[in-house]
Motif scaffolding. Structure first.
Motif, mmCIF file in Angstrom:
data_model
loop_
_atom_site.group_PDB
_atom_site.id
_atom_site.type_symbol
_atom_site.label_atom_id
_atom_site.label_comp_id
_atom_site.label_asym_id
_atom_site.label_seq_id
_atom_site.Cartn_x
_atom_site.Cartn_y
_atom_site.Cartn_z
ATOM 1 N N VAL A 34 -22.539 24.152 17.587
ATOM 2 C CA VAL A 34 -22.502 24.390 19.026
ATOM 3 C C VAL A 34 -21.397 25.377 19.386
ATOM 4 C CG1 VAL A 34 -20.909 22.478 19.488
ATOM 5 C CG2 VAL A 34 -22.463 23.237 21.292
ATOM 6 N N ALA A 35 -21.637 26.147 20.443
ATOM 7 C CA ALA A 35 -20.594 26.951 21.082
ATOM 8 C C ALA A 35 -20.837 26.852 22.583
ATOM 9 C CB ALA A 35 -20.658 28.407 20.633
ATOM 10 N N GLY A 36 -19.800 26.528 23.340
ATOM 11 C CA GLY A 36 -19.983 26.365 24.774
ATOM 12 C C GLY A 36 -18.666 26.146 25.493
ATOM 13 N N MET A 37 -18.768 25.754 26.775
ATOM 14 C CA MET A 37 -17.598 25.534 27.615
ATOM 15 C C MET A 37 -17.505 24.066 27.995
ATOM 16 S SD MET A 37 -16.592 27.301 31.264
ATOM 17 C CE MET A 37 -17.853 26.416 32.174
ATOM 18 N N VAL A 38 -16.302 23.512 27.937
ATOM 19 C CA VAL A 38 -16.066 22.129 28.336
ATOM 20 C C VAL A 38 -16.197 22.023 29.855
ATOM 21 C CG1 VAL A 38 -14.415 20.222 28.363
ATOM 22 C CG2 VAL A 38 -14.537 21.745 26.368
ATOM 23 N N THR A 39 -17.071 21.120 30.324
ATOM 24 C CA THR A 39 -17.272 20.948 31.759
ATOM 25 C C THR A 39 -16.730 19.620 32.275
ATOM 26 O OG1 THR A 39 -19.490 20.024 31.402
ATOM 27 C CG2 THR A 39 -19.323 22.414 31.732
ATOM 28 N N ALA A 40 -16.437 18.677 31.381
ATOM 29 C CA ALA A 40 -15.844 17.401 31.779
ATOM 30 C C ALA A 40 -15.215 16.772 30.543
ATOM 31 C CB ALA A 40 -16.903 16.468 32.368
ATOM 32 N N THR A 41 -14.190 15.950 30.762
ATOM 33 C CA THR A 41 -13.509 15.297 29.631
ATOM 34 C C THR A 41 -13.267 13.831 29.935
ATOM 35 O OG1 THR A 41 -11.286 15.786 30.457
ATOM 36 C CG2 THR A 41 -12.309 17.441 29.021
ATOM 37 N N GLY A 42 -13.089 13.072 28.872
ATOM 38 C CA GLY A 42 -12.713 11.676 29.000
ATOM 39 C C GLY A 42 -11.235 11.498 28.695
ATOM 40 N N GLU A 43 -10.788 10.273 28.738
ATOM 41 C CA GLU A 43 -9.378 9.976 28.498
ATOM 42 C C GLU A 43 -8.996 10.338 27.061
ATOM 43 O OE1 GLU A 43 -6.331 6.120 28.646
ATOM 44 O OE2 GLU A 43 -8.398 5.968 29.394
ATOM 45 N N GLY A 44 -7.872 11.022 26.912
ATOM 46 C CA GLY A 44 -7.372 11.375 25.593
ATOM 47 C C GLY A 44 -8.054 12.550 24.941
ATOM 48 N N ALA A 45 -8.823 13.313 25.709
ATOM 49 C CA ALA A 45 -9.538 14.462 25.137
ATOM 50 C C ALA A 45 -8.559 15.532 24.680
ATOM 51 C CB ALA A 45 -10.505 15.039 26.155
ATOM 52 N N ASP A 46 -8.934 16.252 23.623
ATOM 53 C CA ASP A 46 -8.085 17.307 23.067
ATOM 54 C C ASP A 46 -8.282 18.647 23.758
ATOM 55 O OD1 ASP A 46 -7.056 15.565 21.101
ATOM 56 O OD2 ASP A 46 -8.826 15.897 19.856
ATOM 57 N N GLU A 52 -13.290 27.231 26.244
ATOM 58 C CA GLU A 52 -14.413 27.691 25.432
ATOM 59 C C GLU A 52 -14.192 27.177 24.011
ATOM 60 O OE1 GLU A 52 -17.132 29.298 26.139
ATOM 61 O OE2 GLU A 52 -16.790 30.041 28.176
ATOM 62 N N VAL A 53 -15.157 26.441 23.482
ATOM 63 C CA VAL A 53 -15.001 25.812 22.178
ATOM 64 C C VAL A 53 -16.230 26.092 21.306
ATOM 65 C CG1 VAL A 53 -13.547 23.979 23.098
ATOM 66 C CG2 VAL A 53 -16.024 23.627 22.952
ATOM 67 N N PHE A 54 -16.080 25.829 20.024
ATOM 68 C CA PHE A 54 -17.216 25.883 19.111
ATOM 69 C C PHE A 54 -16.940 24.925 17.971
ATOM 70 C CE2 PHE A 54 -14.354 28.345 16.608
ATOM 71 C CZ PHE A 54 -14.860 28.374 15.312
ATOM 72 N N GLY A 55 -17.982 24.585 17.247
ATOM 73 C CA GLY A 55 -17.766 23.712 16.109
ATOM 74 C C GLY A 55 -18.991 22.914 15.744
ATOM 75 N N LEU A 56 -18.741 21.750 15.158
ATOM 76 C CA LEU A 56 -19.799 20.944 14.563
ATOM 77 C C LEU A 56 -19.716 19.520 15.096
ATOM 78 C CD1 LEU A 56 -22.029 21.049 12.324
ATOM 79 C CD2 LEU A 56 -20.290 20.221 10.752
ATOM 80 N N VAL A 57 -20.831 19.053 15.619
ATOM 81 C CA VAL A 57 -20.943 17.679 16.078
ATOM 82 C C VAL A 57 -21.989 17.011 15.206
ATOM 83 C CG1 VAL A 57 -21.486 16.144 17.994
ATOM 84 C CG2 VAL A 57 -20.362 18.341 18.429
ATOM 85 N N TRP A 58 -21.563 16.033 14.421
ATOM 86 C CA TRP A 58 -22.474 15.353 13.513
ATOM 87 C C TRP A 58 -22.686 13.937 14.045
ATOM 88 C CZ3 TRP A 58 -24.234 17.714 8.871
ATOM 89 C CH2 TRP A 58 -25.093 16.919 8.114
ATOM 90 N N PRO A 59 -23.648 13.756 14.944
ATOM 91 C CA PRO A 59 -23.794 12.449 15.588
ATOM 92 C C PRO A 59 -24.396 11.412 14.661
ATOM 93 C CG PRO A 59 -25.575 13.892 16.245
ATOM 94 C CD PRO A 59 -24.651 14.721 15.381
ATOM 95 N N ARG A 60 -24.078 10.146 14.925
ATOM 96 C CA ARG A 60 -24.720 9.064 14.175
ATOM 97 C C ARG A 60 -26.198 8.983 14.523
ATOM 98 N NH1 ARG A 60 -21.159 5.783 11.605
ATOM 99 N NH2 ARG A 60 -18.976 6.004 12.161
#
Length: 283
Positions: A34-46, A52-60
Motif C-alpha cells: 500500500v501507499a497512501g495518506m493517513v486520514t485518521a489514527t488511534g491511540e498510540g499511533a506512530d 504520506e506512508v507506504f509499506g506492507l500490511v499482512w492481515p490475519r
C-alpha cells in the motif's frame, strides 16, 4: 489502528486465487502492499493525520486489504514515511517484492565476485535481487525468457539464460565448471531444485527458495546452507528501500498500472503467466 486513503497498491500471485478459507470474512478485500495518506489514527499511533506512508500490511484476514480507496492498518504493520522523490505508484511496487529481495540478499551475505544464479529473475522480487546483488559486487546469472534479457541486463545481470530454449543447469555448468556460490530460486519446484539447481553449487554454497522447494537437511552434508524463505517485513525495511530509491541506487521495478475499477484485468494478467516487474492498482 490507522485509517489510510489508498493511492496505490500492487498485486502478487498469492492474491490472485479465488478460493478462501471457510472461516474467512465475506466479502474479502485483498491486498498487502500500500501507499497512501493517513486520514485518521488511534491511540498510540506512530503516524499523524496527513502523513504520506507506504509499506506492507499482512492481515490475519482480508477484512481490510489494500485493494480499496480506504483501509485500516494495525500498529504492527510494516509502514514508513513516503519521502519526496518516491511517488505513490513506485512506492506501492516496493514493499513485498523489494523487501523480500532485500532480506534474501542480506541472508546470502554476498561478497565481491561471487557468482549468483537467480531463477525467475525479472518478476517483482527478481527485479530487485538483480540490482541489490550487483550492488554488492556479485556476478549475477539471470534466468528469464529471451524477451526479458535486455531488462535483466539493465538491472545488472552479467549473464542471461533463456529457460524456454536452454537447459539452465547445462548452461551454468558449461560456463562455470567449478560451481557457483549462491542461488536465489523464485520459481522452481522441489524436484528441479534438488536434481538440477542445487548440484550447480560448490560445496559450502548457499541456496534460498521463496517457494519452499529446497531441503536444507539434505544439502547440509555438502556444507551448503539452504533456506525456505518467508519474508517478515518491518517498517525499518521499508525506510531502507525508500532510501535506496531516493538516493538513486535502486530502480523501482517496471510497473503496469490498472485503475481500481479494472482490478479484474490485473488478476487476469497474473493468471495468464509471467508478469515482468509489478502490477499496480491506483485509486
Amino acid at each position: 489502528m490507522r485509517r489510510e486513503s489508498t493511492r496505490s497498491t500492487s498485486r502478487r500471485p498469492a492474491e490472485s486465487w479465488p478460493a478462501r478459507e471457510p472461516s474467512s470474512p465475506s466479502p474479502l478485500t485483498l491486498g498487502f502492499d500500500v501507499a497512501g495518506m493517513v486520514t485518521a489514527t488511534g491511540e498510540g499511533a506512530d503516524f499523524a493525520v496527513g502523513d504520506e506512508v507506504f509499506g506492507l500490511v499482512w492481515p490475519r484476514s482480508f477484512e481490510h486489504g489494500s485493494f480499496a480507496e480506504y483501509m485500516t492498518a494495525p500498529r504492527q504493520a510494516a509502514l514508513a514515511h513516503r519521502p519526496e522523490g518516491l511517488d505513490p505508484v513506485a512506492a506501492a511496487a516496493l514493499p513485498m517484492t523489494g523487501g523480500t529481495a532485500q532480506s534474501a540478499v542480506d541472508w546470502l551475505g554476498l561478497t565481491e565476485g561471487e557468482k549468483l544464479l537467480v531463477v525467475g529473475a525479472t518478476g517483482g522480487v527478481g527485479s530487485y535481487v538483480l540490482q541489490m546483488a550487483t550492488d554488492r559486487g556479485a556476478h549475477v546469472i539471470a534466468v528469464a525468457s529471451a524477451a526479458d534479457h535486455a531488462y535483466a541486463r539493465s538491472l545488472g545481470a552479467a549473464e542471461t539464460i533463456d529457460h524456454r530454449t536452454t537447459d539452465v543447469a547445462d548452461a551454468v555448468r558449461a560456463a562455470h565448471p567449478d560451481g557457483i556460490d549462491a542461488v536465489i530460486d523464485l520459481a522452481d519446484d522441489a524436484e528441479t531444485v534438488s536434481t538440477r539447481i542445487a548440484p550447480l553449487l560448490r560445496d559450502g554454497g548457499r541456496l534460498l527458495s521463496t517457494v519452499f522447494a529446497t531441503d536444507p537437511d539434505a544439502l547440509a552434508a555438502r556444507g551448503i546452507r539452504a533456506v525456505n524463505f518467508a519474508y517478515q517485513a518491518t517498517g525499518e525495511d521499508m525506510a531502507r528501500l525508500a532510501t535506496g530509491v531516493t538516493a538513486g541506487g535502486l530502480r523501482v521495478a517496471e510497473t503496469r498500472n490498472y485503475p481500481l475499477a479494472s482490478i479484474g484485468e490485473a488478476r487476469t494478467a497474473l493468471l495468464n503467466g509471467h508478469v515482468r516487474g509489478k502490477l499496480v492498482i491506483t485509486t
